[in-house]
Design a protein around this motif. Sequence first.
Motif, PDB file in Angstrom:
ATOM      1  N   LEU A 188       0.567  -0.788   0.294  1.00  0.00           N
ATOM      2  CA  LEU A 188       0.176  -0.039   0.030  1.00  0.00           C
ATOM      3  C   LEU A 188       0.299   1.457   0.258  1.00  0.00           C
ATOM      4  O   LEU A 188       0.668   2.195  -0.743  1.00  0.00           O
ATOM      5  CB  LEU A 188      -1.328  -0.014   1.086  1.00  0.00           C
ATOM      6  CG  LEU A 188      -1.979  -0.862   0.987  1.00  0.00           C
ATOM      7  CD1 LEU A 188      -2.512  -1.126   2.640  1.00  0.00           C
ATOM      8  CD2 LEU A 188      -3.372  -0.935  -0.062  1.00  0.00           C
ATOM      9  N   GLY A 189       1.848   0.802   0.786  1.00  0.00           N
ATOM     10  CA  GLY A 189       2.775   2.227   0.903  1.00  0.00           C
ATOM     11  C   GLY A 189       3.689   2.757  -0.716  1.00  0.00           C
ATOM     12  O   GLY A 189       3.586   3.414  -1.309  1.00  0.00           O
ATOM     13  N   MET A 190       4.335   1.881  -1.259  1.00  0.00           N
ATOM     14  CA  MET A 190       4.731   1.578  -2.441  1.00  0.00           C
ATOM     15  C   MET A 190       3.136   2.498  -3.419  1.00  0.00           C
ATOM     16  O   MET A 190       3.913   3.268  -4.701  1.00  0.00           O
ATOM     17  CB  MET A 190       5.059   0.626  -3.545  1.00  0.00           C
ATOM     18  CG  MET A 190       6.675  -0.415  -2.350  1.00  0.00           C
ATOM     19  SD  MET A 190       7.153  -1.163  -3.325  1.00  0.00           S
ATOM     20  CE  MET A 190       5.936  -2.943  -1.993  1.00  0.00           C
ATOM     21  N   ILE A 191       2.210   1.858  -3.320  1.00  0.00           N
ATOM     22  CA  ILE A 191       1.316   2.548  -4.203  1.00  0.00           C
ATOM     23  C   ILE A 191       0.960   3.781  -4.402  1.00  0.00           C
ATOM     24  O   ILE A 191       0.639   4.529  -4.772  1.00  0.00           O
ATOM     25  CB  ILE A 191      -0.262   1.016  -4.243  1.00  0.00           C
ATOM     26  CG1 ILE A 191       0.239   0.111  -4.443  1.00  0.00           C
ATOM     27  CG2 ILE A 191      -1.300   2.201  -4.800  1.00  0.00           C
ATOM     28  CD1 ILE A 191      -1.264  -1.029  -4.730  1.00  0.00           C
ATOM     29  N   PHE A 192       0.584   3.933  -3.006  1.00  0.00           N
ATOM     30  CA  PHE A 192       0.046   5.540  -2.113  1.00  0.00           C
ATOM     31  C   PHE A 192       1.851   6.189  -2.639  1.00  0.00           C
ATOM     32  O   PHE A 192       1.240   7.285  -3.615  1.00  0.00           O
ATOM     33  CB  PHE A 192       0.263   5.527  -0.612  1.00  0.00           C
ATOM     34  CG  PHE A 192      -0.161   6.746  -0.461  1.00  0.00           C
ATOM     35  CD1 PHE A 192      -0.879   7.611  -0.424  1.00  0.00           C
ATOM     36  CD2 PHE A 192       1.198   7.438   0.080  1.00  0.00           C
ATOM     37  CE1 PHE A 192      -1.060   8.752  -0.152  1.00  0.00           C
ATOM     38  CE2 PHE A 192       0.917   8.950   0.641  1.00  0.00           C
ATOM     39  CZ  PHE A 192      -0.488   9.556   0.538  1.00  0.00           C
ATOM     40  N   ALA A 193       3.134   6.061  -2.495  1.00  0.00           N
ATOM     41  CA  ALA A 193       3.976   6.977  -2.862  1.00  0.00           C
ATOM     42  C   ALA A 193       4.500   7.011  -4.443  1.00  0.00           C
ATOM     43  O   ALA A 193       4.495   8.345  -5.338  1.00  0.00           O
ATOM     44  CB  ALA A 193       5.114   6.045  -2.207  1.00  0.00           C
TER      45      ALA A 193
END
Length: 65
Positions: A45-50
Motif C-alpha cells: 500500500l505504501g508503494m502504491i501511495f508513493a
Amino acid sequence: MVGPMPPHLKFALSVIVAVVAGVMLWLERPAGADHLGWVAAGLGLGMIFALWLFPEARREGPDAG
C-alpha cells in the motif's frame, strides 16, 4: 526527453504490486506468520501511495539531456 510515466502504466504497476502483496498476505497467514503478511500488505500500500503521490525525479542542469 522522456515525459512522466503514463497513468495506464502507473495503474498496471499498482495492480501488480497489490496482487503480490495480497498473495504474500494469503500465503503467510496459514503458515502462522500473520505479521509478515501484514507487513507485506502495508509495504504494498505504501508503494502504491508513493507511486501516485510523489513526482518522478528529473535531471536538471547543463548535462540533463
